[in-house]
Scaffold this active site. Structure first.
Site, PDB file in Angstrom:
ATOM      1  N   THR A  16     -43.822   6.098  10.331  1.00  0.00           N
ATOM      2  CA  THR A  16     -44.207   5.201  11.438  1.00  0.00           C
ATOM      3  C   THR A  16     -43.430   5.850  12.626  1.00  0.00           C
ATOM      4  OG1 THR A  16     -42.286   3.701  11.051  1.00  0.00           O
ATOM      5  CG2 THR A  16     -44.319   3.315   9.586  1.00  0.00           C
ATOM      6  N   GLY A  17     -43.860   5.361  13.878  1.00  0.00           N
ATOM      7  CA  GLY A  17     -43.030   5.849  14.997  1.00  0.00           C
ATOM      8  C   GLY A  17     -43.373   7.348  15.145  1.00  0.00           C
ATOM      9  N   ALA A  18     -44.493   7.758  14.803  1.00  0.00           N
ATOM     10  CA  ALA A  18     -44.757   9.279  14.655  1.00  0.00           C
ATOM     11  C   ALA A  18     -45.237  10.134  15.985  1.00  0.00           C
ATOM     12  CB  ALA A  18     -46.001   9.586  13.458  1.00  0.00           C
ATOM     13  N   SER A  20     -43.632  10.396  18.754  1.00  0.00           N
ATOM     14  CA  SER A  20     -42.407  11.032  19.760  1.00  0.00           C
ATOM     15  C   SER A  20     -41.369  11.314  18.824  1.00  0.00           C
ATOM     16  CB  SER A  20     -42.200  10.408  20.838  1.00  0.00           C
ATOM     17  OG  SER A  20     -41.581   9.320  20.678  1.00  0.00           O
ATOM     18  N   GLY A  21     -40.287  11.864  19.477  1.00  0.00           N
ATOM     19  CA  GLY A  21     -38.938  12.028  19.009  1.00  0.00           C
ATOM     20  C   GLY A  21     -39.000  12.461  17.321  1.00  0.00           C
ATOM     21  N   ILE A  22     -38.092  11.614  16.493  1.00  0.00           N
ATOM     22  CA  ILE A  22     -37.472  11.873  15.447  1.00  0.00           C
ATOM     23  C   ILE A  22     -38.973  11.843  14.436  1.00  0.00           C
ATOM     24  CG2 ILE A  22     -36.382  10.773  13.201  1.00  0.00           C
ATOM     25  CD1 ILE A  22     -34.185   9.815  15.245  1.00  0.00           C
ATOM     26  N   GLY A  23     -39.752  10.841  14.479  1.00  0.00           N
ATOM     27  CA  GLY A  23     -41.122  10.802  13.751  1.00  0.00           C
ATOM     28  C   GLY A  23     -41.760  11.700  14.151  1.00  0.00           C
ATOM     29  N   SER A 145     -29.171   3.531  12.183  1.00  0.00           N
ATOM     30  CA  SER A 145     -28.231   4.212  13.168  1.00  0.00           C
ATOM     31  C   SER A 145     -26.846   4.136  12.864  1.00  0.00           C
ATOM     32  CB  SER A 145     -28.592   3.456  14.630  1.00  0.00           C
ATOM     33  OG  SER A 145     -27.700   4.154  15.755  1.00  0.00           O
ATOM     34  N   TYR A 158     -29.862  -3.613  20.797  1.00  0.00           N
ATOM     35  CA  TYR A 158     -30.408  -2.692  19.928  1.00  0.00           C
ATOM     36  C   TYR A 158     -29.442  -2.481  18.656  1.00  0.00           C
ATOM     37  CZ  TYR A 158     -31.574   2.270  18.093  1.00  0.00           C
ATOM     38  OH  TYR A 158     -31.879   3.235  17.365  1.00  0.00           O
TER      39      TYR A 158
END
Length: 422
Positions: A16-18, A20-23, A145, A158
């Site tokens: 999931t969250g693929a 941008s960034g880490i994903g 995190s 957050y």
């Protein structure tokens, strides 16, 4: 029952969250390793482009447009994964959003939405993964995190959501162990990672947010995630700076508070002005296939701490590196408040102090000048800061179709300078 995990080349992995960034980096690395992929995010254009890219490289991949804050969407991710590939072996809960500002200025509606994505979205994904994997085995990987253990000033909500993620993940892991389920449950705890995270965050500050140093490359997190997909891990802290913060929280909490107030807060703001109406990723998809963000310093491409964590024979590097870093922090921030003022003015005429600068350690010779801290006297209008929310929630207005990346220069891989180690 001992959990047996497959090689990446034999796995189907849900991320999931693929977009941008880490994903995004994790998806690309998993594709190179030969895994089949199910990619989920809210940004359809980015997912379609990524799917075409990976397909051309020979990867078997599908995408699912989904908002993880909606349980029905998460169920659909699992359903489409099973329809296409018959099953899945690893589920990575990576999707997340953030918010910068003083918590007293933030609307409750925005706070709830942040938790809907960061916490409840992860809960929904964990439940779907557990239901499927308890019958065949596999890995559930939740991206938390370092802020699951430490609270970052100006990122209070957050941090709170990531505390909740850790509590849920630890509880689920022990329950599954108690029933001898063949599922490995891992919590990944990154330190600051150079991704578009600050640019996509909802912002109540008067400046565009940025990571306080040091920041690590998203590849360091992707390596930890994919390692956990093949070898059971309880938790992995990514970045030696995260270990340092956890140590300060445990042993010198007052010093950590002082560091957050005097150094971390001003370094979390760039020199670029921001405005309240800029769209964010809190309510709408913001991923645009960007791996890197607006971090102004030298991104650390390698974390020797994390490599040592993944390779226990190198544990001595952890001890030595952490000890030197603690010594440097104590030296820089243990002086009396109000002393060691530096003559001269910062931008806008404010005085700067030594405590507003980036600390140096034996493993970090670079330095970044801190932006002067400014008052965050943003009045809460009930509409949030830079997003217009999701109707009919009482905290939002209709978002504009402007570039969700917001101000700031994007950095591509080719534009990054090689980083050091930590």
């Amino acid at each position: 029952m001992k959990t047996k995990l497959k090689k990446l080349s034999e796995q189907t992995i849900v991320i999931t969250g693929a977009s941008s960034g880490i994903g995004l980096v994790t998806a690309r690395q998993a594709a190179k390793a030969g895994a089949k992929l199910v990619l989920a995010a809210r940004s359809e254009a980015a997912l379609r482009e990524l799917t075409e890219e990976l397909s051309q490289q020979g990867c078997e991949v599908i995408y699912v447009v989904a908002d993880v804050s909606k349980q029905a969407d998460v169920k659909r991710i699992a359903r489409e994964a099973k329809q296409k590939f018959g099953s899945f072996d690893t589920w990575v809960n990576n999707a997340g959003v953030s918010m910068y500002g003083k918590v007293v200025n933030e609307s409750v509606d925005d706070m709830r939405q942040l938790f809907e994505t960061n916490f409840w979205g992860l809960v929904y994904g964990s439940l779907e993964a557990t239901e499927h994997l308890r019958h065949r085995g596999g890995a559930l990987i939740n991206v938390g995190s370092v802020l699951s253990d430490v609270t970052a000033i100006l990122q209070t909500m957050y941090s709170a959501s990531k505390h909740a993620v850790k509590g849920f993940t630890d509880g689920l892991r022990t329950e599954l162990e108690m029933e001898d389920a063949p599922i490995s449950v891992t919590l990944i705890q990154p330190a600051a990672i150079d991704t578009p995270y600050p640019l996509n965050a909802k912002n109540y500050l008067d400046k565009v947010p940025q990571h306080a140093p040091p920041a690590y490359a998203p590849e360091t997190v992707a390596e930890a995630i994919l390692s956990s997909a093949t070898s059971p891990q309880r938790n992995i802290l990514v970045g030696g700076a995260g270990k340092l913060f956890k140590g300060m929280e445990q042993w010198t909490p007052a010093l950590l508070d002082k560091f957050m107030e005097k150094a971390f807060a001003p370094m979390s703001k760039s020199d670029k002005a921001d405005h309240r109406n800029r769209p964010s990723g809190l309510y709408e998809g913001a991923g645009q296939l960007q791996e890197r963000g607006n971090y102004p310093g030298r991104t650390r491409e390698i974390s020797t701490y994390t490599k040592a964590k993944l390779n226990p024979t190198a544990t001595v590097a952890i001890v030595a590196g952490t000890g030197l870093a603690v010594a440097a922090i104590v030296k820089a921030f243990s002086k009396d408040d109000g002393k060691d003022k530096v003559a001269g003015k910062g931008q806008g005429g404010e005085q700067r102090s030594n405590q507003g600068k980036r600390p140096q350690s034996a493993s970090d010779k670079g330095s970044v000048q801190a932006s002067p801290q400014r008052p965050d006297n943003v009045q809460d209008t009930g509409k949030g800061a830079n997003g217009d929310g999701r109707a009919p929630r009482a905290g939002s207005a209709k978002a504009t179709p402007d570039d969700v990346r917001g101000p700031g220069t994007d950095k591509t891989d080719s534009g990054k300078q090689p980083g050091g180690k930590s």
